[in-house]
Scaffold this active site. Structure first.
Site, PDB file in Angstrom:
ATOM      1  N   PHE A  10     -17.494 -34.986 -55.020  1.00  0.00           N
ATOM      2  CA  PHE A  10     -18.757 -34.830 -54.298  1.00  0.00           C
ATOM      3  C   PHE A  10     -18.651 -33.578 -53.444  1.00  0.00           C
ATOM      4  CE2 PHE A  10     -16.434 -38.354 -52.180  1.00  0.00           C
ATOM      5  CZ  PHE A  10     -16.052 -37.718 -51.000  1.00  0.00           C
ATOM      6  N   SER A  11     -19.788 -33.070 -52.996  1.00  0.00           N
ATOM      7  CA  SER A  11     -19.842 -31.702 -52.469  1.00  0.00           C
ATOM      8  C   SER A  11     -19.478 -31.548 -51.006  1.00  0.00           C
ATOM      9  CB  SER A  11     -21.238 -31.107 -52.696  1.00  0.00           C
ATOM     10  OG  SER A  11     -21.522 -31.041 -54.073  1.00  0.00           O
TER      11      SER A  11
END
Length: 278
Positions: A10-11
């Site tokens: 995830f970012s």
């Protein structure tokens, strides 16, 4: 024995507080359990964006790709991802090249969100899943591109306001200031300490002596004032050096661009009103 590898990404660090990690792990474990496969879930890029391919060049995905290249990942192994946008949010040509390289190396890429399996054997008989993959990769890149453009424009507007009106870009500011009602406000007690540190430096006192004086008089450091759980934090030579060397005391502000983890470049310095300790 055939092995399955899950890749989780995830970012932003904030997503670690949500459900993204648990959801991706649970889905991969369930898929491997149903197939009776051993699952290796050690390949994780938590808080790393795939828009510019950093997960591919420096992240855990890059390590996995290297293992595939040197033959440490056996042909027929599975790579499980929630969706193709976990692997890449780069342009379609770059994302597709990466996917095809994995498939040609004998890795079966599994996407759990749409129950697709991309393998060389399947795609030689039915190429239609590739159409789906291209659409997913194009959408992922466009979403990231639009978001990047919107965020970039918002920051550009903030910089214009900062230069023209002295408006703070963020609540973060030097420790002797605070942001109140959209303005930098001097914290008078701390400004006095800053003045004192400069005065004693000019008088010839070294950092160690200044630290001894401040701690000896029981003057709380800026860190101690912000950390109520550790009120015993005292002055250090590094904290004195940070104040003396910080050009923010001249009213100068140097914004940076980059990730939330570290800055990667600098922009033109700007001066904001009310930033000079009075």
């Amino acid at each position: 024995m055939t092995k399955a590898y899950s890749y989780i990404r995830f970012s932003t660090p904030e997503q670690a507080q949500g459900d993204s990690l648990r959801r991706q792990v649970a889905k991969a474990e369930a898929w491997a359990r149903e197939r009776g496969l051993i699952l290796d879930d050690s390949h994780r890029d938590l808080g790393i964006s795939a828009y510019h391919g950093r997960n591919r060049t420096t992240g855990a995905l890059g390590s996995f790709l290297q293992m595939v290249e040197v033959g440490k990942i056996e042909q027929g192994s599975f790579l499980i991802v929630e969706s193709l946008d976990r692997l890449s949010r780069e342009t379609v040509i770059d994302a597709a090249t990466q996917l095809f390289a994995l498939i040609q190396a004998g890795v079966v890429v599994v996407t759990l969100s749409d129950s697709q399996e991309y393998s060389a054997t399947r795609l030689r008989q039915d190429w239609t899943p590739l159409v789906i993959s291209l659409a997913v990769m194009a959408r992922a890149h466009d979403e990231s591109r639009v978001k990047s453009e919107r965020v970039g424009e918002a920051w550009r507007q903030k910089k214009v306001a900062a230069r023209a009106e002295g408006k703070p870009l963020t609540p973060r500011c030097p420790e002797w200031l605070e942001v109140r009602d959209g303005k930098f406000i001097p914290r008078r007690d701390r400004v006095k300490i800053v003045h004192r540190i400069f005065r004693e430096t000019i008088e010839g006192f070294g950092r160690r002596e200044i630290v001894c004086r401040l701690n000896g008089e029981g003057i709380p450091s800026f860190k101690a004032g912000e950390n109520r759980k550790k009120p015993s934090i005292g002055w250090q030579t590094s904290s004195v050096a940070k104040i003396v060397q910080n050009r923010a005391v001249l009213g100068e502000y140097q914004p940076h661009t980059g990730t939330i983890k570290r800055a990667t470049g600098s922009l033109t310095a700007t001066r904001s009103k009310n930033t000079i300790p009075e």
